[in-house]
Design an enzyme around this catalytic site. Structure first.
Site, PDB file in Angstrom:
ATOM      1  N   ASP A  38       0.691  -1.510  -0.013  1.00 25.06           N
ATOM      2  CA  ASP A  38      -0.099  -0.213   0.100  1.00 25.06           C
ATOM      3  C   ASP A  38       1.365   1.023  -0.394  1.00 25.06           C
ATOM      4  O   ASP A  38      -0.094   1.911   0.169  1.00 25.06           O
ATOM      5  CB  ASP A  38      -1.267  -0.222   1.494  1.00 25.06           C
ATOM      6  CG  ASP A  38      -2.185  -1.156   1.164  1.00 25.06           C
ATOM      7  OD1 ASP A  38      -2.105  -1.562  -0.088  1.00 25.06           O
ATOM      8  OD2 ASP A  38      -2.554  -1.888   2.038  1.00 25.06           O
ATOM      9  N   ARG A  46      -4.873   7.545  -1.549  1.00 31.86           N
ATOM     10  CA  ARG A  46      -3.916   7.051  -1.464  1.00 31.86           C
ATOM     11  C   ARG A  46      -2.907   8.062  -2.332  1.00 31.86           C
ATOM     12  O   ARG A  46      -1.907   8.072  -2.127  1.00 31.86           O
ATOM     13  CB  ARG A  46      -2.547   5.500  -1.559  1.00 31.86           C
ATOM     14  CG  ARG A  46      -3.606   4.677  -0.069  1.00 31.86           C
ATOM     15  CD  ARG A  46      -2.141   4.048  -0.079  1.00 31.86           C
ATOM     16  NE  ARG A  46      -3.486   3.034   0.629  1.00 31.86           N
ATOM     17  CZ  ARG A  46      -3.341   2.609   2.481  1.00 31.86           C
ATOM     18  NH1 ARG A  46      -3.317   3.957   2.894  1.00 31.86           N
ATOM     19  NH2 ARG A  46      -4.741   2.313   3.403  1.00 31.86           N
TER      20      ARG A  46
HETATM   21  C1  S3P Z   1      -5.816  -6.056   3.035  1.00 32.69           C
HETATM   22  C2  S3P Z   1      -5.182  -6.230   2.683  1.00 32.69           C
HETATM   23  C3  S3P Z   1      -4.584  -5.599   0.607  1.00 32.69           C
HETATM   24  C4  S3P Z   1      -4.357  -4.353   1.106  1.00 32.69           C
HETATM   25  C5  S3P Z   1      -5.177  -3.917   1.367  1.00 32.69           C
HETATM   26  C6  S3P Z   1      -6.006  -4.344   3.002  1.00 32.69           C
HETATM   27  C7  S3P Z   1      -6.055  -6.022   4.013  1.00 32.69           C
HETATM   28  O1  S3P Z   1      -5.388  -6.178  -0.032  1.00 32.69           O
HETATM   29  O2  S3P Z   1      -3.679  -4.131  -0.120  1.00 32.69           O
HETATM   30  O3  S3P Z   1      -4.893  -2.649   1.686  1.00 32.69           O
HETATM   31  O4  S3P Z   1      -6.408  -5.949   4.918  1.00 32.69           O
HETATM   32  O5  S3P Z   1      -5.961  -7.420   4.049  1.00 32.69           O
HETATM   33  P1  S3P Z   1      -4.434  -7.215  -0.987  1.00 32.69           P
HETATM   34  O6  S3P Z   1      -5.025  -8.869  -0.086  1.00 32.69           O
HETATM   35  O7  S3P Z   1      -5.349  -6.902  -2.500  1.00 32.69           O
HETATM   36  O8  S3P Z   1      -3.057  -7.360  -1.018  1.00 32.69           O
END
Ligand code: S3P
Length: 437
Positions: free
Chosen positions: A319, A392
């Protein structure tokens, strides 16, 4: 029609002070979900009062869970047990939140009732087969649009069975959706990942009394378990802190203290990347908060140099790339990002949004399918940036504005409220020149 809000950012003061960053978004979503499923009352402190996490709480209210809000950062959740959710009478609106929709897909697939999940324009474009695929293997019935995007129409009343799932994508959302369905499935459900991802679901399920085995990249649980209510303390969100880590690193004369930030190792890849680039960030007052490591992060301006970002760090900073791109633009020399194709399916296509925006400000960026090379060191110019409704991207360009020789206008900033509603208040308090229009 009202014009969508924008920011004008330009050079401000060196950043100074001591900031408290709001609660972690990932942990806040899960805290409400798991507390709702517990057999009794759980209290959540440090809850992120953002649009994404409020949407998740509202969804559980729609399904009959009483949630009190004694103060903006607290929730008292009157859990109804794993079998106590009520059929919603209207579609469930996940807003901008991929975490909300994907985790709920696992939970709703196992309920005796039908449900429909919808999202905003950005979420309505995001891929959902990564969760509906493994859930279908477990016996779930969920329809997507023909291209695999929301709305998700969940047909309840299916008997689920445990699976052994080797996830092709490093995604905590996918892993968590399968584990949540696994709580309701016959037998055991296990997930392995190509790279370890954040383990908040595993840690928090254990805190709620669920027997679950996990280690980096692996998790396994038995179906049919109940959740015991517990109190959760949500740490400050590293991903929100990240914007200030970068801003203070690149604005000469800055020194900021970010208090008690969550330092789960699956989240802090940006610390390692910035340190590789020469950043001066120290950790003080290490402690544990609600089972998570936290520390004050003290960041001082330091001249940065470009670096090759190790691919192994990518999932641990997934992120943080919008912020990293701005650090790379300020650094002397080239920064190379590879193995980050997932950035194309976030709230926006973040590789394209950052490359286009930085080019608008005069930075040379060579975009590839799964990354980019950012040629740093030039003074940033003026320009108008499209955030594509991505919180972001907007916050990253608010920082870029502090480095500009002129003014940077950042369009479409409303979604900053999904993760960091008071970003501009904290930023201007610390020294940013940033005004909303
Ligand atoms: C998250 C997992 C990530 C991240 C998102 C929050 C979570 O996504 O990018 O902001 O809370 O499990 P992905 O599972 O698609 O990688």
């Amino acid at each position: 029609m009202t014009a969508s809000p924008y920011w004008i950012a330009h050079k401000g003061q060196p950043l100074q002070g001591s900031l408290t960053i709001p609660g972690d978004k990932s942990v806040s979503h899960r805290s409400v979900m798991f507390a709702a499923l517990a057999d009794g009352v759980s209290r959540i402190d440090g809850f992120l009062e953002g649009e994404d996490t409020r949407a998740t709480a509202a969804i559980f209210s729609q399904m009959g869970v009483r949630i009190d809000t004694p103060s903006p950062s607290q929730r008292i959740v009157h859990g109804v047990g794993v079998d106590g959710l009520k059929a919603p009478s209207a579609p469930l609106d996940c807003g901008n939140a991929g975490t909300g929709m994907r985790l709920l897909a696992g939970l709703l697939a196992a309920q005796p009732f039908d449900s429909v999940m919808v999202g905003d324009e950005s979420l309505s474009r995001r891929p959902m087969r990564r969760v509906t695929g493994p859930l279908a293997e477990m016996g779930a019935k969920i329809d997507t649009e023909a291209d695999g995007t929301p709305p998700l129409r969940v047909h309840g009343g299916q008997a689920l069975h445990g699976i052994t799932f080797a996830s092709p994508v490093a995604s905590a959302q996918v892993k968590s959706a399968v584990l949540l369905a696994g709580l309701y499935a016959d037998g055991e459900t296990s997930v392995t990942e190509p790279h370890p991802t954040r383990d908040y679901s595993e840690r928090m399920l254990r805190a709620f009394g669920v027997e679950i085995d996990f280690s980096p990249g692996k998790a396994r649980l038995r179906g049919g378990q109940r959740l015991r209510p517990t109190d959760i303390v949500v740490p400050a969100d590293f991903s929100s802190a990240a914007f200030f880590l970068v801003a203070a690193s690149v604005i000469p004369g800055s020194e900021l203290r970010l208090r008690a930030v969550g330092l789960n190792p699956r989240r802090t890849g940006l610390l390692a990347a910035l340190r590789l680039m020469g950043a001066d960030i120290t950790e003080e007052n290490h402690a544990e908060q609600g089972g998570e490591a936290v520390a004050d992060l003290v960041v001082r301006y330091a001249p940065l140099h470009g670096a090759e970002i190790p691919e192994a760090l990518v999932p641990d900073m997934i992120d943080e790339f919008p912020a990293l791109f701005v650090a790379a633009a300020a650094a002397q020399g080239n920064t190379v990002v590879r193995g980050a194709a997932e950035l194309r399916v976030k709230e926006s296509d973040r590789l394209a949004a950052m490359a286009t925006g930085l080019r608008t400000l005069g930075v040379q960026v060579d975009e590839t399918d799964d990354g980019a090379t950012i040629h740093g060191g030039a003074v940033l110019g003026s320009g108008t940036i499209e955030s594509h409704g991505d919180h972001r991207i907007a916050m990253a360009f608010a920082i870029a504005g502090q480095l500009s020789s002129g003014e940077v206008r950042v369009n479409d900033i409303a979604n900053v409220a999904t993760s960091f509603p008071d970003f501009d208040g904290l930023a201007t308090g610390a020294g940013f020149a940033l005004r909303a229009g």
